[in-house]
Design an enzyme around this catalytic site. Sequence first.
Site, PDB file in Angstrom:
ATOM      1  N   GLU A  47       1.472   4.650  -4.719  1.00 44.29           N
ATOM      2  CA  GLU A  47       2.752   4.092  -5.155  1.00 44.29           C
ATOM      3  C   GLU A  47       2.684   3.339  -6.469  1.00 44.29           C
ATOM      4  OE1 GLU A  47       1.588   1.279  -1.633  1.00 44.29           O
ATOM      5  OE2 GLU A  47       1.327   3.371  -2.163  1.00 44.29           O
ATOM      6  N   ASN A  48       1.472   3.056  -6.979  1.00 43.28           N
ATOM      7  CA  ASN A  48       1.394   2.437  -8.298  1.00 43.28           C
ATOM      8  C   ASN A  48       1.585   3.457  -9.422  1.00 43.28           C
ATOM      9  OD1 ASN A  48      -1.235   3.400  -7.456  1.00 43.28           O
ATOM     10  ND2 ASN A  48      -2.075   2.452  -9.290  1.00 43.28           N
TER      11      ASN A  48
END
Length: 218
Positions: A47-48
């Site tokens: 998700e980064n």
Amino acid sequence: MGLSKEQIAQRIAKEVKDGYYVNLGIGIPTLVANYVRDDISVEFQSENGVLGMGPFPFEGEEDADIINAGKQTITTLPGASFFDSALSFGMIRGQHVDLTILGAMEVAQNGDIANWKIPGKMVKGMGGAMDLVSSAENIIVAMMHTNRAGESKLLRECSLPLTGVGCVKKIVTNLAVLEVTREGFLLLERAPGVSVDDIKAVTEGNLLVSDEVPEMQV
């Protein structure tokens, strides 16, 4: 007793299918990328802002600018891409991830999960966990069966603040593979050298056991 963290990840890797897009949470889940079969194509998403993560780098080959959501250095596969958080969470909220693998502090027998906060202790925040559990259709939890005090982490009801409600489908611990059903935790497999009675003794939630429970293959 039972499996190591690496062996838990190795067992979960068998749940990853060809063509899957998979999000790996912090902790044991990050190890899963090391054990996926070579003959299938899988895209790991973080998700980064990474799509196409590979296994962890060898010592001395790390690139400090290429990290996962847990700030661990990673490798990327050919065709990998990098993007901002808005696009990353668009993938998650748009249900474009086939499988999410998360760690947990507690899981309730109805599939509730608590994995982000212990009251009174400093935490960095929930991160992407709430988006992942609210959007994913298939969530597998990787965790130890008990906490450091030897108390069960598979409960009738979670005692810690919830991350998600009724969302966990399967759990792989150091002792067992379990499926979350309407009646409770269904015991699918037991770790090598671990008996059904061993698992019963450390499972607070309702445990459903068939006549024959096969030994886990790792």
